[in-house]
Design a protein around this motif. Structure first.
Motif, PDB file in Angstrom:
ATOM      1  N   THR A 128       0.461   7.034   3.225  1.00 51.73           N
ATOM      2  CA  THR A 128      -0.109   7.003   1.883  1.00 51.73           C
ATOM      3  C   THR A 128      -1.381   6.159   1.853  1.00 51.73           C
ATOM      4  O   THR A 128      -2.360   6.510   1.186  1.00 51.73           O
ATOM      5  N   GLY A 133       6.537   4.598  -0.562  1.00 50.23           N
ATOM      6  CA  GLY A 133       7.502   5.470  -1.224  1.00 50.23           C
ATOM      7  C   GLY A 133       8.883   5.408  -0.589  1.00 50.23           C
ATOM      8  O   GLY A 133       9.902   5.271  -1.270  1.00 50.23           O
ATOM      9  N   GLN A 192       2.236  10.744  -3.980  1.00 52.59           N
ATOM     10  CA  GLN A 192       3.662  10.629  -3.685  1.00 52.59           C
ATOM     11  C   GLN A 192       4.436  10.283  -4.962  1.00 52.59           C
ATOM     12  O   GLN A 192       5.527  10.776  -5.196  1.00 52.59           O
ATOM     13  N   ASP A 216       0.690  14.398  -0.427  1.00 50.89           N
ATOM     14  CA  ASP A 216       1.599  13.348   0.044  1.00 50.89           C
ATOM     15  C   ASP A 216       3.041  13.761  -0.251  1.00 50.89           C
ATOM     16  O   ASP A 216       3.555  13.541  -1.345  1.00 50.89           O
TER      17      ASP A 216
HETATM   18 MG    MG Z   1       3.908   7.078   1.328  1.00 47.66          MG
END
Ligand code: MG
Ligand code: ATP
Ligand code: ATP
Ligand code: MOO
Ligand code: MG
Lengths: 238, 213, 235, 235, 213
Positions: free
Chosen positions: B44, E141, B89, B163
């Motif tokens: 990310t 995440g 994300q 993502d």
């Molecule tokens: Mg990520």
């Protein structure tokens, strides 16, 4: 030592009454607690049972209000204590540097002296005592209609004084005592005493007060020595 | 440097992240380049740097020959001028807008887009037409994810950052959307940087796989 | 109909006072809201030296007794004041004018508006703003379409607070522009005047109820707007 | 050291006034904050009839000129007032007492505190509260560990606003509990008194600067607290 | 009704959702029951009803013989008394707390838990020890997802609700955590309602698969 009395007094008496309190202390008494506010606020506090000993009002109206207010058997004023304590005069003032000349008599050209945009500062007409007297005097002199729309009604007579002192208005009407303490204004003239009702400051003892110091201070204020202090601030005789 | 010879993605970045320092350097000639790596590896973060949301300590980022960032040359295009369509994300749908207004938010940029990516087509392909008037707060997880994809596709982007775009979708939808992505790659020729944990997705879509971490 | 009834309940003078009060408050709030928002923005987002000082400056009209604020306005905007002299060159004066009353109201309402707006700006999720930027929106468009709408609850709350404060503002106004019927005599000044007259409790009560009614209307309007904003994201 | 310098700058009487003002404001804000929070909670979360009416009631001290609020307090807490008579049964009176000044300050600060707190409560994500409940937290624990900490920016902003307002509160105080040196003469009352005396501009300025300094300190403290809250979630 | 004879999950619920009405009825005797269905089918809604966050229009919910909701009998336990450990699809970590305080939030309820689920063990198994002091805003995440799993596991729950708990994780982590879930099933015997789009996950974990929508 004795408990100090609580004195409720009109805001315009601040300097003079403090001086009188100093003199009272010099005589070996505790210094009275002085609370200065608008007469209206003080009167309402009294008739709601505020624990005070003396009340000095800037006009008779609010003293009458206290005298006639319901809520306490026997009334809010200690019988036999009401006295007209001081008198005052009404002055037309201008900023110290102003060249304006006017003699105050029937129909004098006040509106012209204000110029096209100038305003006349005084206490709020109908609310602040000084404003009430100013309107009365101008009405009796026949000039009220020409300036009625030109009044700048200040929150207190001292605020009106400040407006003139700062040159925001070319003229103002305040008590003679106010004019005397502000070097930045000049007295243009005094209103003839017949042009308005007597400007008197009544004093009373408040019912329910048990502090002998209160009555003592009241008598002192009304005495010759006490009175002399106020004369020095420009108040008139009783 | 002509854009024909240039790699589609030419990335060399360094940034402090978490407790360590993240460094990644690759040049990829594939239209779809997959970034893979374990959770927390920095995938990310790389997308954020390409989008202009995270400034690299040093490095250079060029997409299809266009330099977006170059610490030496002092180039740092602001995000709005990089022209990316980013499926975050964490989605980042605008909560005060309906699905439709979310979808159209970037459409201003997409003046002369080929009709493949018209609102109605995208909605149909993503299965979100019945949701157009909904406030986005009242979407299921997968519905929100599809809206986020639609928003990026409709933004007239020069390249796409995905993502884990299919993480909340059922296999059937996943397949459909992968088909859509392939068409975008083939018909529009948009470069795509694609983050996924799913081996099948990466296998099917990506011409190049860049491991990270 | 409602206005006809109100007209029957109020004397024509009182009616004029109500209209003047609304004009003063509306101009004050409408005029100062953008400034307040800008200031709130700076305080919420800015990282400059002297931020706490700006913050203190914003709170000033709240901390000082209103009459002092009025007095400072007088010093600044009066005939001898810096701003006053500058304005005079354009033939403008706010002294003893309703514009001066609006200025006083605006200054007094300012800290309340800034605080409410700032709280809401600080609560805006900045990730949404960056998402908008990736979608091609420049700073201005992000501001207009993301930050401002998301901060709208605070903007509305600030405007309601400011309007309410303005309806009650007395000390700064009378000190700055005095009480001039028809020009600067707003509701609170009229109420104060009435309070100075013995036995005027009914007049005071009536005017006070008018104030309360106006604020109730403002609250209702803001509720409706807030609901609309909650639904559609725009006013 | 700082206090020694301050003592040198201020006369002993002025120093007493500062201490009294701080006491009055601190008691007012500390005492009314929980009530304000409860009220803010009701307005933010309650769905009862008369919500707008409660809202209007909360705004009342803002809408009415302060002297009217002071007068109403006088009517309620005076010797003949409902509350006054009830308190008298316990031998308690707030008339002419610093407690009365604190009460007036609290009432005037109330709407500001409620609005700021309400804004922040409304901004709390309720999904986090439900997450906490699935983890076994009852309503009270959810409130104490989730809602209150997340609403903390508003609580702090409300307390700063209230404190600042309290430092400037004049009209309601003087109307309610008069201007009794050492008991109810707070900074604004002293400043007002000084303003009444021509040539007292230096005294006024000095006292006003003290007010400003106090509010600056309050702002700094709130900033520090806010940062601490931002970091750790607790005060 | 004795808890031995009772199904692990005994669910019969009706609720208006989106534009339609969601109805689901099943009784499952498997310790891990998977809910599968396309995006928007109502999986999250069912978990929310079991957790007490969404009130069914009508129906009955019993887990391991314990009635949590019964519209006829007028039973509706509040969420805090249902004793579930819920891994939300949108995670819902507490943003004002560190990872550690998030993990321990429900621990009060978990007075006498077997040592399998001690803080350190769970952190080690989820690979989140280095993150304990982090504010949750600064997690990737997948890191956030693992913290959410840890929070549910450490809450001393009587049963678990997992809403796509592994969607953001790499295959290696996924495998590890599935192992952990199996141990929880086998050693602690906790009932688990498991939502996933991943066929492999469902295959490996679930004793019963309930299709929805
Ligand atoms: Mg990520
Ligand atoms: N807050 C809400 N209010 C109204 N409708 C909603 C809300 N949340 C979801 N829905 C709708 O209810 C239906 C079921 O949603 P739910 O979140 O239960 O789906 P799901 O099976 O979990 O989907 P996904 O796999 O995409 O997460 C969907 O049609 C969705 O649009
Ligand atoms: N806002 C932040 N501030 C500081 N560190 C962060 C922040 N966000 C993430 N990190 C850390 O930076 C590293 C890379 O994070 P990143 O989000 O790029 O990982 P990722 O590869 O996308 O992981 P995942 O697959 O779990 O999403 C991780 O160690 C993470 O803990
Ligand atoms: O009663 Mo006053 O304050 O002297 O006008
Ligand atoms: Mg779901």
């Amino acid at each position: 030592q004795a408990r100090p009395p609580v004195v409720l007094a009109a805001a315009s008496m601040q300097e003079s009454l403090n001086k009188a309190a100093d003199a009272w202390v010099a005589r070996g008494h505790p210094r009275p607690v002085l609370s200065f506010a608008a007469s209206s606020a003080l009167a309402r506090q009294i008739v709601n049972g505020a624990p005070a000993d003396l009340f000095v009002s800037a006009d008779e109206e609010w003293m009458d209000y206290v005298a006639h207010a319901p809520g306490r058997p026997g009334g809010w004023i200690k019988p036999g204590t009401r006295a007209n304590f001081l008198t005052n005069g009404l002055a037309l003032i201008a900023p110290a540097g102003s060249p304006v000349r006017l003699s105050i008599r029937r129909g004098f050209p006040l509106a012209q002296a204000l110029g096209p945009n100038g305003r006349l500062a005084t206490g709020q007409v109908g609310a602040v005592p000084a404003g009430k007297y100013a309107k009365e005097a101008l009405t009796n002199l026949g000039v009220w209609p020409s300036v009625a729309g030109r009044i700048a009604g200040a929150e207190s007579v001292r605020a009106a004084l400040a407006l003139v002192a700062r040159g925001e208005t070319p003229l103002g009407i305040v008590y003679a005592t106010d004019a005397a303490v502000e070097p930045k204004v000049r007295v243009v003239g005094l209103f003839p005493p017949q042009s308005h009702g007597p400007i008197v400051y009544p004093i009373v003892g408040i019912a329910g007060s048990t502090n002998p110091e209160g009555e003592g201070f009241r008598r002192f204020l009304l005495s010759r020595e006490g009175h002399k202090i106020f004369l020095a601030y420009g108040f008139g005789p009783r | 440097m002509s854009s024909e010879a240039a790699p589609v993605f030419d990335i060399d970045v360094t940034v402090p992240r978490g407790e360590g320092i993240l460094h990644l350097s690759f040049a990829s000639h594939a239209a779809i380049t997959a970034l893979v790596g374990r959770s927390g590896a920095g995938k990310t973060s790389v997308l954020d740097m390409v989008a202009g949301l995270l400034r690299p300590q040093a490095g250079r980022i060029a997409v299809a020959g266009r330099v977006l960032f170059d610490s030496v040359a002092g180039i740092d295009l602001p995000p709005e001028r990089r022209g990316c369509g980013y499926v975050f994300q964490d989605l980042r749908l605008f909560p005060h807008m309906t699905v439709e207004r979310n979808l159209l938010y970037g459409a201003r940029r997409a003046g002369s887009e080929p009709s493949l990516l018209s609102l109605l087509d995208v909605c149909a392909l993503l299965g979100i037409e019945p949701l157009l008037a909904r406030p986005v707060r009242r979407l299921s997880g997968g519905e929100a994810q599809r809206v986020a994809i639609g928003r990026a596709l409709l933004s007239g982007a020069r390249f796409l950052l995905f993502d884990e775009p299919l993480s909340s979708l059922d296999p059937a939808r996943r397949g459909e959307i992968m088909g859509l992505i392939e068409r975008i790659r083939d018909e529009l020729g948009l470069p795509i940087l694609y983050v996924s944990h799913d081996a099948a997705e990466v296998e099917r879509l990506a011409g190049n796989v860049v491991p990270i971490g | 109909m409602a206005s006809a009834r109100a007209e029957r309940m109020l004397t024509p003078e009182e009616w004029d006072i109500v209209v003047l009060s609304l004009k003063v408050s509306a101009v004050a709030i409408g005029g100062v809201a953008p400034v307040a928002f800008g200031c709130a923005w700076l305080l919420a987002r800015g990282r400059f030296v002297g931020r706490v000082l700006l913050d203190a400056l914003v709170h000033l009209p709240l901390v000082l007794p209103p009459v002092v604020t009025g007095w400072l306005l007088l010093l600044a905007f009066g005939a001898q004041g810096l701003v006053g002299r500058w304005l005079a060159e354009f033939g403008v004066s706010v002294m003893f004018r309703w514009t001066g009353a609006a200025l006083a109201s605006a200054v007094m309402a300012f800290p309340l508006m800034v605080r409410a707006m700032r709280l809401s700006i600080e609560a805006v999720d900045r990730r949404l703003e960056s998402a908008a930027r990736t979608l091609g929106a420049g700073r201005l468009r992000v501001f207009a379409t993301i930050t401002l709408p998301l901060a709208m609850p605070g903007v509305l709350a600030g405007m309601v607070l400011g309007f309410a404060r303005s309806l009650g503002e007395f000390g700064a106004t009378i000190t700055f522009v005095s009480n001039i019927p028809g020009e600067t005599e707003t509701l609170p000044l009229a109420i104060y005047s009435a309070l100075q007259i013995p036995g005027s409790e009914t007049a005071v009560t009536r005017l006070a109820l008018v104030s309360v009614a106006l604020s109730l209307i403002a609250l209702l309007v803001s509720e409706v707007l807030a609901r609309k904003v909650g639904r559609t994201g725009v006013i």
